[in-house]
Design a protein around this motif. Structure first.
Motif, short mmCIF file in Angstrom:
data_model
loop_
_atom_site.label_atom_id
_atom_site.label_comp_id
_atom_site.label_asym_id
_atom_site.label_seq_id
_atom_site.Cartn_x
_atom_site.Cartn_y
_atom_site.Cartn_z
N PHE A 3 -26.21 -1.56 15.51
CA PHE A 3 -24.98 -2.13 15.64
C PHE A 3 -24.47 -3.41 15.14
N VAL A 6 -23.24 -3.90 11.73
CA VAL A 6 -21.90 -3.17 11.35
C VAL A 6 -20.88 -4.53 10.86
N ILE A 12 -18.15 4.42 11.92
CA ILE A 12 -18.86 5.02 13.12
C ILE A 12 -18.66 6.38 13.51
N ILE A 67 -21.60 -2.96 23.07
CA ILE A 67 -22.82 -2.22 22.74
C ILE A 67 -23.97 -2.77 22.27
N GLU A 69 -26.90 -4.73 20.85
CA GLU A 69 -27.10 -5.27 19.21
C GLU A 69 -28.11 -4.42 18.60
N THR A 72 -28.60 1.74 17.39
CA THR A 72 -28.12 2.56 16.54
C THR A 72 -27.35 3.75 17.08
N THR A 74 -25.22 4.85 20.88
CA THR A 74 -25.01 4.40 22.24
C THR A 74 -24.06 5.57 23.05
N THR A 83 -24.35 4.95 14.22
CA THR A 83 -24.12 4.12 13.28
C THR A 83 -24.51 5.31 11.92
#
Length: 160
Positions: A3, A6, A12, A67, A69, A72, A74, A83
């Protein structure tokens, strides 16, 4: 992709676990990673990790999610955010397996209800009496319905 990597415009992917519905959104704003102080303040501890605030436009709404960091995938209530589609696919497979497990146990639970009703009748005479009364009332209702049908047929035959 994590994330934290991104960028604005990146897709997403969402899974609504309550409705088993998949849809896609896009990042419209991505903040710089920061320490999550919300739990640290609540428990008097040191901040535990970096989070990133991402604003996502999806399903006709725009919402900001905080989220971890390095994640991938959540969770936000009944929503799963990822993602990549593979993360959503794994969640769909898990949701399907859980539902199949629940369905496989339906008959066992129906039998348990039947057995419990019988035990309650044995152990509680008042319950047994109420169940017998309910069965009698149901029988009377069925008889009245069938008499009504016979009477309607007779009247219809008489009108001809």
């Amino acid at each position: 992709m994590l994330f934290k990597d991104v960028k604005i415009g990146y897709p997403i992917y969402f899974l609504d676990k309550e409705g088993a519905r998949y849809y896609q959104g896009k990042a419209v704003s991505v903040a710089v990673p920061r320490y999550d102080n919300s739990q640290a303040k609540a428990f008097g501890a040191q901040p535990t990790g970096l989070v990133v605030d991402i604003t996502i436009e999806a399903d006709g709404a725009t919402k900001t999610y905080t989220i971890p960091e390095t994640a991938t995938i959540t969770y936000a209530g009944h929503l799963v955010l990822s993602t990549d589609k593979d993360g959503i696919l794994r969640e769909v497979e898990a949701l399907k397996a859980a539902s199949e497990e629940a369905l496989s146990q339906v008959e066992r639970h129906k039998q348990a209800v039947t057995n419990c009703n019988q035990l309650m009748e044995e152990l509680n005479p008042a319950f047994a009496e109420k169940r017998a009364q309910d069965k009698r009332i149901e029988g009377i209702e069925n008889e009245v319905k069938s008499l009504g049908a016979v009477l309607r047929d007779f009247i219809n035959e008489f009108k001809k």
